[in-house]
Each structure stands twice: as C-alpha cells, then as structure tokens.
Design a protein around this motif. Structure first.
Motif, PDB file in Angstrom:
ATOM      1  N   LEU A  99      15.564  12.544   1.749  1.00 35.23           N
ATOM      2  CA  LEU A  99      15.918  11.121   1.763  1.00 35.23           C
ATOM      3  C   LEU A  99      14.771  10.251   1.272  1.00 35.23           C
ATOM      4  CD1 LEU A  99      17.651  10.884   5.267  1.00 35.23           C
ATOM      5  CD2 LEU A  99      18.758  10.680   3.038  1.00 35.23           C
ATOM      6  N   ASP A 100      13.566  10.590   1.693  1.00 40.63           N
ATOM      7  CA  ASP A 100      12.406   9.763   1.364  1.00 40.63           C
ATOM      8  C   ASP A 100      11.136  10.549   1.622  1.00 40.63           C
ATOM      9  OD1 ASP A 100      11.223   7.460   0.444  1.00 40.63           O
ATOM     10  OD2 ASP A 100      12.006   6.168   2.016  1.00 40.63           O
ATOM     11  N   GLU A 101      10.049  10.135   0.985  1.00 40.63           N
ATOM     12  CA  GLU A 101       8.746  10.764   1.200  1.00 40.63           C
ATOM     13  C   GLU A 101       7.681   9.692   1.080  1.00 40.63           C
ATOM     14  OE1 GLU A 101       6.869  14.855  -0.202  1.00 40.63           O
ATOM     15  OE2 GLU A 101       6.870  13.380  -1.824  1.00 40.63           O
ATOM     16  N   PHE A 102       6.681   9.769   1.943  1.00 44.01           N
ATOM     17  CA  PHE A 102       5.596   8.804   1.933  1.00 44.01           C
ATOM     18  C   PHE A 102       4.392   9.433   2.626  1.00 44.01           C
ATOM     19  CE2 PHE A 102       8.595   8.040   5.306  1.00 44.01           C
ATOM     20  CZ  PHE A 102       7.817   8.047   6.446  1.00 44.01           C
ATOM     21  N   ILE A 103       3.259   8.776   2.509  1.00 48.66           N
ATOM     22  CA  ILE A 103       2.022   9.271   3.097  1.00 48.66           C
ATOM     23  C   ILE A 103       1.502   8.236   4.090  1.00 48.66           C
ATOM     24  CG2 ILE A 103      -0.411   9.785   2.627  1.00 48.66           C
ATOM     25  CD1 ILE A 103       0.561  10.989  -0.060  1.00 48.66           C
ATOM     26  N   ILE A 104       1.172   8.718   5.284  1.00 54.40           N
ATOM     27  CA  ILE A 104       0.564   7.866   6.300  1.00 54.40           C
ATOM     28  C   ILE A 104      -0.924   8.203   6.330  1.00 54.40           C
ATOM     29  CG2 ILE A 104       0.443   7.331   8.757  1.00 54.40           C
ATOM     30  CD1 ILE A 104       3.433   8.076   8.930  1.00 54.40           C
ATOM     31  N   ASN A 105      -1.759   7.213   6.017  1.00 52.02           N
ATOM     32  CA  ASN A 105      -3.206   7.428   6.020  1.00 52.02           C
ATOM     33  C   ASN A 105      -3.857   7.001   7.325  1.00 52.02           C
ATOM     34  OD1 ASN A 105      -3.376   8.599   3.533  1.00 52.02           O
ATOM     35  ND2 ASN A 105      -3.843   6.712   2.451  1.00 52.02           N
ATOM     36  N   SER A 106      -3.270   6.016   7.991  1.00 49.95           N
ATOM     37  CA  SER A 106      -3.823   5.527   9.260  1.00 49.95           C
ATOM     38  C   SER A 106      -2.742   4.710   9.954  1.00 49.95           C
ATOM     39  CB  SER A 106      -5.062   4.670   9.021  1.00 49.95           C
ATOM     40  OG  SER A 106      -4.720   3.465   8.368  1.00 49.95           O
ATOM     41  N   GLU A 107      -3.085   4.115  11.085  1.00 49.09           N
ATOM     42  CA  GLU A 107      -2.090   3.336  11.822  1.00 49.09           C
ATOM     43  C   GLU A 107      -1.681   2.069  11.079  1.00 49.09           C
ATOM     44  OE1 GLU A 107      -4.996   0.747  14.788  1.00 49.09           O
ATOM     45  OE2 GLU A 107      -3.707   2.311  15.609  1.00 49.09           O
ATOM     46  N   ASP A 108      -2.444   1.692  10.050  1.00 51.40           N
ATOM     47  CA  ASP A 108      -2.092   0.485   9.314  1.00 51.40           C
ATOM     48  C   ASP A 108      -2.052   0.667   7.796  1.00 51.40           C
ATOM     49  OD1 ASP A 108      -4.788   0.714   8.850  1.00 51.40           O
ATOM     50  OD2 ASP A 108      -5.317  -1.261   9.603  1.00 51.40           O
ATOM     51  N   THR A 109      -2.043   1.922   7.319  1.00 47.19           N
ATOM     52  CA  THR A 109      -2.012   2.153   5.875  1.00 47.19           C
ATOM     53  C   THR A 109      -1.008   3.233   5.517  1.00 47.19           C
ATOM     54  OG1 THR A 109      -4.362   1.591   5.742  1.00 47.19           O
ATOM     55  CG2 THR A 109      -3.398   2.672   3.832  1.00 47.19           C
ATOM     56  N   LEU A 110      -0.177   2.907   4.541  1.00 44.09           N
ATOM     57  CA  LEU A 110       0.877   3.790   4.061  1.00 44.09           C
ATOM     58  C   LEU A 110       0.784   3.859   2.544  1.00 44.09           C
ATOM     59  CD1 LEU A 110       3.689   4.948   5.315  1.00 44.09           C
ATOM     60  CD2 LEU A 110       4.663   2.916   4.286  1.00 44.09           C
ATOM     61  N   ARG A 111       1.054   5.021   1.970  1.00 46.09           N
ATOM     62  CA  ARG A 111       1.171   5.151   0.518  1.00 46.09           C
ATOM     63  C   ARG A 111       2.630   5.457   0.214  1.00 46.09           C
ATOM     64  NH1 ARG A 111      -3.524   9.311  -0.837  1.00 46.09           N
ATOM     65  NH2 ARG A 111      -2.043   9.965  -2.392  1.00 46.09           N
ATOM     66  N   TYR A 112       3.204   4.648  -0.674  1.00 43.37           N
ATOM     67  CA  TYR A 112       4.633   4.765  -0.944  1.00 43.37           C
ATOM     68  C   TYR A 112       4.926   4.332  -2.372  1.00 43.37           C
ATOM     69  CZ  TYR A 112       9.661   4.240   0.050  1.00 43.37           C
ATOM     70  OH  TYR A 112      11.019   4.353   0.055  1.00 43.37           O
ATOM     71  N   HIS A 113       5.600   5.174  -3.108  1.00 43.15           N
ATOM     72  CA  HIS A 113       6.008   4.881  -4.491  1.00 43.15           C
ATOM     73  C   HIS A 113       4.858   4.347  -5.351  1.00 43.15           C
ATOM     74  CE1 HIS A 113      10.593   4.643  -3.624  1.00 43.15           C
ATOM     75  NE2 HIS A 113      10.040   5.719  -3.130  1.00 43.15           N
ATOM     76  N   GLY A 114       3.689   4.973  -5.233  1.00 36.47           N
ATOM     77  CA  GLY A 114       2.577   4.635  -6.112  1.00 36.47           C
ATOM     78  C   GLY A 114       1.725   3.454  -5.703  1.00 36.47           C
TER      79      GLY A 114
END
Length: 143
Positions: A99-114
């Motif tokens: 359904l979806d994929e993303f990266i969680i780097n910390s409690e306040d940072t997300l990497r999503y769609h570039g």
C-alpha cells in the motif's frame, strides 16, 4: 507583435500557476493517510541492525497507523542521494500488495516520496518502534 505579447502573457500566467501549485505542497499536511482498516500487516526493517519486525496484530496496526495519521508534516528538502535510515516501513493490504512505503528517521523526521518531512503537529511514536524492535533483537537466533 501582438501575438508575441499574448503568448508571453500566457506563458507568464502558466508559470505563475505552476509555481503556486508547487508551493502548496509545502503547506503542513498529513502525509500518511492510509486507513488502519485497510492495512493487514506492517513490515519494519531496522536500517542499522538489519532486524525485521512484522506487525499483524490489529491493535498494533491501529496503534501505528493512528499515530502516523495524526501527525502533520512540513515538506522539506529532497532526500535523493541520502543513504541509511532508522526504520523502513512498508504497509500491506489483505492481498499482500504494498500500500505504501516510507522511512522513519526519528520521532519528528520522515522520508517519503523523495523528500524529508518534519513533524509540525504531533510526533511519531518512535519509542514504540524501538521497544518492538528490542523484543525482536532479544529473541534467540534460530539455527
């Protein structure tokens, strides 16, 4: 000569509209909006250790998804070319399709769609992910 001015005016208007539309992507918004009920399991890969966590318990899925759906993010700089991550999260539906994929780097940072996204309202429950991953790491290795 008049055709040139009209064409130039139209190009200026189109350029302005494109710039304004792109600028609206930087308004704080919810990035992860997948409904918890459509997720059958969540796969989490620890980018630092290589350990994997599979969440299929409905309560765990609702905990993760409700948390992510409640956080408002501000789009930041492009994440192209950045290596490494804390947790790569993949959401799957009942048929096993992604359904979806993303990266969680910390409690306040997300990497999503570039792009990097910074939490503006709420925080990612990073400690919960850490606790679940610690349980996986503590399990004896099967040989």
């Amino acid at each position: 000569m008049k055709k040139f001015h009209n064409k130039r005016k139209y190009m200026l208007i189109i350029s302005l509209v494109v710039v304004l539309l792109y600028a609206t992507t930087f308004i704080p918004q919810r990035v992860i909006t997948t409904s918890p009920s459509s997720v059958s399991h969540i796969h989490v890969l620890d980018g630092q250790s290589g350990y994997e966590l599979n969440l299929s318990d409905r309560d765990d899925i609702y905990t993760v998804m409700n948390n992510l759906n409640d956080v408002t993010f501000q789009k930041g700089k492009p994440s192209i070319g950045y290596m490494g991550y804390s947790y790569r999260v993949t959401l799957y539906d009942q048929d096993g399709d992604e359904l979806d994929e993303f990266i969680i780097n910390s409690e306040d940072t997300l990497r999503y769609h570039g792009f990097f996204y910074a939490a503006k309202s709420g925080k990612i429950d990073y400690n919960k992910l850490d606790a679940w991953m610690a349980q996986v790491k503590a399990q004896p290795v099967e040989e």
